[in-house]
Design an enzyme around this catalytic site. Structure first.
Site, PDB file in Angstrom:
ATOM      1  N   GLY A   1       0.784  -1.230   0.000  1.00  0.00           N
ATOM      2  CA  GLY A   1       0.000   0.000   0.000  1.00  0.00           C
ATOM      3  C   GLY A   1       0.816   1.281   0.000  1.00  0.00           C
ATOM      4  O   GLY A   1       0.390   2.299   0.533  1.00  0.00           O
TER       5      GLY A   1
ATOM      6  N   GLY B   1       1.472   3.045  -2.686  1.00  0.00           N
ATOM      7  CA  GLY B   1       0.763   3.972  -3.569  1.00  0.00           C
ATOM      8  C   GLY B   1      -0.412   4.634  -2.860  1.00  0.00           C
ATOM      9  O   GLY B   1      -0.639   5.830  -2.986  1.00  0.00           O
TER      10      GLY B   1
ATOM     11  N   ASP C   1      -1.216   3.188 -10.283  1.00  0.00           N
ATOM     12  CA  ASP C   1      -1.115   4.047  -9.098  1.00  0.00           C
ATOM     13  C   ASP C   1      -1.513   5.490  -9.413  1.00  0.00           C
ATOM     14  O   ASP C   1      -2.005   6.200  -8.540  1.00  0.00           O
ATOM     15  CB  ASP C   1       0.302   4.022  -8.516  1.00  0.00           C
ATOM     16  CG  ASP C   1       0.435   2.944  -7.437  1.00  0.00           C
ATOM     17  OD1 ASP C   1      -0.565   2.686  -6.743  1.00  0.00           O
ATOM     18  OD2 ASP C   1       1.525   2.373  -7.304  1.00  0.00           O
TER      19      ASP C   1
ATOM     20  N   ASP D   1      16.130  -3.032  -4.192  1.00  0.00           N
ATOM     21  CA  ASP D   1      15.959  -3.694  -5.490  1.00  0.00           C
ATOM     22  C   ASP D   1      17.017  -3.136  -6.436  1.00  0.00           C
ATOM     23  O   ASP D   1      17.202  -1.921  -6.528  1.00  0.00           O
ATOM     24  CB  ASP D   1      14.591  -3.361  -6.122  1.00  0.00           C
ATOM     25  CG  ASP D   1      13.426  -3.995  -5.390  1.00  0.00           C
ATOM     26  OD1 ASP D   1      13.680  -4.833  -4.516  1.00  0.00           O
ATOM     27  OD2 ASP D   1      12.276  -3.630  -5.710  1.00  0.00           O
TER      28      ASP D   1
ATOM     29  N   GLU E   1      17.032  -2.772  -9.523  1.00  0.00           N
ATOM     30  CA  GLU E   1      16.546  -1.893 -10.584  1.00  0.00           C
ATOM     31  C   GLU E   1      16.179  -0.493 -10.113  1.00  0.00           C
ATOM     32  O   GLU E   1      16.132   0.436 -10.892  1.00  0.00           O
ATOM     33  CB  GLU E   1      15.314  -2.521 -11.232  1.00  0.00           C
ATOM     34  CG  GLU E   1      15.642  -3.833 -11.880  1.00  0.00           C
ATOM     35  CD  GLU E   1      14.434  -4.460 -12.533  1.00  0.00           C
ATOM     36  OE1 GLU E   1      13.395  -4.513 -11.863  1.00  0.00           O
ATOM     37  OE2 GLU E   1      14.549  -4.870 -13.690  1.00  0.00           O
TER      38      GLU E   1
ATOM     39  N   LYS F   1       6.049  -8.648  14.396  1.00  0.00           N
ATOM     40  CA  LYS F   1       7.511  -8.632  14.498  1.00  0.00           C
ATOM     41  C   LYS F   1       8.069  -7.383  13.803  1.00  0.00           C
ATOM     42  O   LYS F   1       7.623  -7.021  12.721  1.00  0.00           O
ATOM     43  CB  LYS F   1       8.104  -9.892  13.847  1.00  0.00           C
ATOM     44  CG  LYS F   1       7.573 -11.198  14.400  1.00  0.00           C
ATOM     45  CD  LYS F   1       7.865 -11.389  15.880  1.00  0.00           C
ATOM     46  CE  LYS F   1       9.319 -11.729  16.162  1.00  0.00           C
ATOM     47  NZ  LYS F   1       9.534 -11.981  17.604  1.00  0.00           N
ATOM     48  N   SER F   2       9.051  -6.765  14.425  1.00  0.00           N
ATOM     49  CA  SER F   2       9.582  -5.525  13.849  1.00  0.00           C
ATOM     50  C   SER F   2      10.923  -5.700  13.132  1.00  0.00           C
ATOM     51  O   SER F   2      11.403  -4.779  12.488  1.00  0.00           O
ATOM     52  CB  SER F   2       9.723  -4.452  14.936  1.00  0.00           C
ATOM     53  OG  SER F   2      10.772  -4.806  15.810  1.00  0.00           O
TER      54      SER F   2
ATOM     55  N   CYS G   1     -15.474   1.508 -24.613  1.00  0.00           N
ATOM     56  CA  CYS G   1     -14.497   1.301 -25.685  1.00  0.00           C
ATOM     57  C   CYS G   1     -14.787   0.007 -26.453  1.00  0.00           C
ATOM     58  O   CYS G   1     -15.684  -0.010 -27.280  1.00  0.00           O
ATOM     59  CB  CYS G   1     -13.083   1.361 -25.125  1.00  0.00           C
ATOM     60  SG  CYS G   1     -11.902   1.848 -26.393  1.00  0.00           S
TER      61      CYS G   1
ATOM     62  N   HIS H   1     -12.883   6.085 -22.313  1.00  0.00           N
ATOM     63  CA  HIS H   1     -12.859   5.409 -21.009  1.00  0.00           C
ATOM     64  C   HIS H   1     -13.296   6.389 -19.932  1.00  0.00           C
ATOM     65  O   HIS H   1     -12.456   6.957 -19.222  1.00  0.00           O
ATOM     66  CB  HIS H   1     -11.445   4.904 -20.701  1.00  0.00           C
ATOM     67  CG  HIS H   1     -11.024   3.743 -21.539  1.00  0.00           C
ATOM     68  ND1 HIS H   1     -11.281   2.443 -21.173  1.00  0.00           N
ATOM     69  CD2 HIS H   1     -10.402   3.688 -22.735  1.00  0.00           C
ATOM     70  CE1 HIS H   1     -10.812   1.626 -22.115  1.00  0.00           C
ATOM     71  NE2 HIS H   1     -10.278   2.356 -23.076  1.00  0.00           N
TER      72      HIS H   1
ATOM     73  N   GLU I   1     -14.289   5.954 -17.104  1.00  0.00           N
ATOM     74  CA  GLU I   1     -13.932   5.562 -15.725  1.00  0.00           C
ATOM     75  C   GLU I   1     -12.777   6.393 -15.162  1.00  0.00           C
ATOM     76  O   GLU I   1     -12.660   6.560 -13.951  1.00  0.00           O
ATOM     77  CB  GLU I   1     -13.582   4.067 -15.652  1.00  0.00           C
ATOM     78  CG  GLU I   1     -12.332   3.609 -16.402  1.00  0.00           C
ATOM     79  CD  GLU I   1     -12.607   3.180 -17.843  1.00  0.00           C
ATOM     80  OE1 GLU I   1     -13.578   3.679 -18.438  1.00  0.00           O
ATOM     81  OE2 GLU I   1     -11.831   2.362 -18.377  1.00  0.00           O
TER      82      GLU I   1
END
Ligand code: GLN
Length: 531
Positions: A19, A21, A74, A149, A151, A189-190, A383, A508, A510
């Site tokens: 989470g 984003g 995102d 990472d 990349e 657990k931390s 569409c 679109h 939406e």
């Protein structure tokens, strides 16, 4: 002198997909509600040049900006949480950064120097971030993936350098970490979070805020332990347990003081955020007692709901507005046949066919559109959902070989095809029509009923169009042109004659819907399905 832009960098550790984003979008929501002018940007470490070529079944929806960029989903969260329209510059993906560096190298712009990740790639990243920040009070930058990472290293290095350039008082780092729950000892657990902070410090960045994601709320003990080992003050460690709706996250983060922590850290003198309107929306969103409207979504990528994320959010938002819960039933288009369509779709209150590419599942979608036309079921075509509706109407009227040239390039009745005169004129990225285009709404149609306006701008992402050679036959087929491009050359919307609700858009819609401001296209459909 103009006030310096305040940068908030959001990175993540331990796991991806917890989470980050939503957290970045929620911070934007809170700061915007404090009256600040906020922009937001996503840096993605993929070597793709944009998200247009990513398989939506794997990667989720391709979100389209008003200026026609094909981006990560995102950006859809950002737009919905912050109620803003983002531009192409909000999406920075490694492939496009690399392409720019390599093109510059070929053009001789580096004057014989050795071209390197540091400083050449990092400088392009810094340049894109600072350009996107221009004119804003606050600029939020989310780095995709998790810290460490391979990349993503150039992005982490770039934001580290940028924080030094702009001064520490103008840059804050938010690290989203995860606290796993150990069932055997019944505790969170931390340690993995501590290690994630260590990873970030190893790259030269000290976090100012930790957002600690977990299944259940983290108690004081674990917060103080994390504070001690991570070197972050307790009030800047925000526990963020799972929420019943993603839209609750800004409320939780606000209640736990993230807005104030960031305002103090960055010397932002603003009143506290008032999220009461948002709160009301969340109450509607989480109210399980409302009547249910069953919507059948006939589509082909059913293994990953994220593929149609914005459609899903737009239908839900329309439901909250209309006082109903929308129950989405995902129907595999490949499984629909003339024989079973009735039993599959009979129990739904309305049918949606969303966008899509390629041949797979199209015949099932045509059958679903035909069923909706004949049974007078509310239908919403987006569409590809418009294109299959035109095909269904043409076939029902006797043009049995009607098709789109995307599906059958040799059909004798190409009711959907690429427009010769459109080539070069309308196409932006490759041969696709991308981003905002205006539709002139035709009087007396369902489009006029729902939009209550004479024109509307919607975002496009498609290659094929209604073939104008067949437009004169529409009324004989039982459908009508409901929206047209301003010059009249392209069909933007259609509806059906003598039908309670049958509305399709070549665009679109939406992408324009907001949780607290449902878009008319979806609102009208849910209203009809409710009846
Ligand atoms: N495949 C169709 C086209 O390219 C529809 C695209 C879509 O639904 N976004 O026109």
């Amino acid at each position: 002198m103009a006030k310096p832009v305040k940068y908030i960098f959001v990175v993540g550790g331990v796991l991806s997909g917890v989470g980050k984003g939503i957290t970045a979008a929620s911070i934007g929501n809170i700061l915007k509600a404090r009256g600040l002018k906020v922009n937001i940007q996503k840096c993605d470490p993929y070597l793709n040049v944009d998200a247009g070529t990513l398989n939506p079944g794997e990667h989720g929806e391709c979100f389209v900006t008003v200026d026609g960029a094909e981006t990560d989903l995102d950006l859809g969260h950002y737009e919905r949480f912050m109620d803003i329209e983002l531009k192409r510059s909000s999406a920075v993906i490694s492939g496009s950064v690399m392409s720019e560096v390599i093109a510059d190298e070929r053009a001789g712009k580096y004057l014989g120097k050795t071209v390197q990740i540091i400083p050449h790639v990092t400088n392009v990243i810094i340049d894109r971030i600072t350009k996107a920040a221009e004119g804003f009070d606050v600029h939020i930058v989310e780095i995709g993936g998790t810290v460490g990472d391979y990349e993503g290293l150039a992005f982490i290095e770039a934001i580290r350098e940028l924080s030094v350039q702009v001064g520490r008082e103008n840059a804050a780092f938010v690290h989203v970490v995860y606290l796993p729950y150990l069932g055997a000892s019944k505790e969170l657990k931390s340690k993995p979070a501590q290690n994630a902070v260590k990873d970030l410090r190893g790259l030269g960045i000290v976090p100012d805020v930790l957002v600690a994601r977990s299944e259940e709320d983290a108690d004081e003990d674990i917060i103080s332990k994390l504070s001690l080992f991570a070197g972050v003050p307790e009030q800047a460690i925000i526990s963020l347990p799972n929420a019943s709706s993603i839209y609750e996250v800004p409320l939780t983060l606000q209640k736990r003081g993230i807005g104030q922590v960031l305002a103090d850290r960055l010397n932002l003198e603003t009143p506290k955020a008032n999220l009461s309107e948002w709160q009301t929306m969340v109450e509607h969103a989480t109210d399980q007692s409302k009547p249910v409207v069953h919507v059948g979504v006939v589509a082909k990528y059913l293994n990953n709901e994220d593929t149609y994320m914005s459609v899903f959010e737009a239908l839900n938002a329309a439901g909250w507005d209309q006082g109903v819960q929308v129950d989405l039933e995902w129907v595999d288009a490949e499984e629909i046949t003339k024989e079973n369509v009735e039993s599959v779709l009979d129990k739904t209150d309305g049918i949606v066919v969303p966008g899509g590419f390629g041949e797979r599942g199209v015949e099932g979608m045509v059958i679903a559109a035909d069923y909706a036309l004949k049974q007078k079921k509310p239908y919403l075509g987006i569409c590809l959902g418009l294109q299959v509706a035109v095909i269904a109407a043409a076939r029902a009227a006797g043009l049995t070989d009607a098709n789109s040239t995307e599906i059958d390039s040799k059909t004798a009745s190409p009711v959907i095809s690429t427009m010769e005169d459109q080539k070069g004129k309308e196409a932006t990225g490759g041969t696709m029509r991308l981003g905002n285009y205006e539709a002139i709404i035709q009087k007396g149609t369902t489009a006029a009923d729902v939009y209550k306006a004479s024109s509307v701008q919607e975002r496009h992402r498609h290659r094929y169009e209604c073939n104008n050679d067949f437009r004169d036959s529409y009324e004989d087929w039982g459908i009508r042109v409901a929206g047209l491009s301003p010059d009249g050359s392209l069909v933007e919307m259609i509806d059906a004659i003598d039908h309670p609700f049958f509305l399709c858009s070549q665009a679109h819609p939406e992408f324009n819907s907001r949780p607290n401001r449902p878009w008319p296209f979806f609102k009208g459909f849910i209203e009809a399905a409710k009846k």
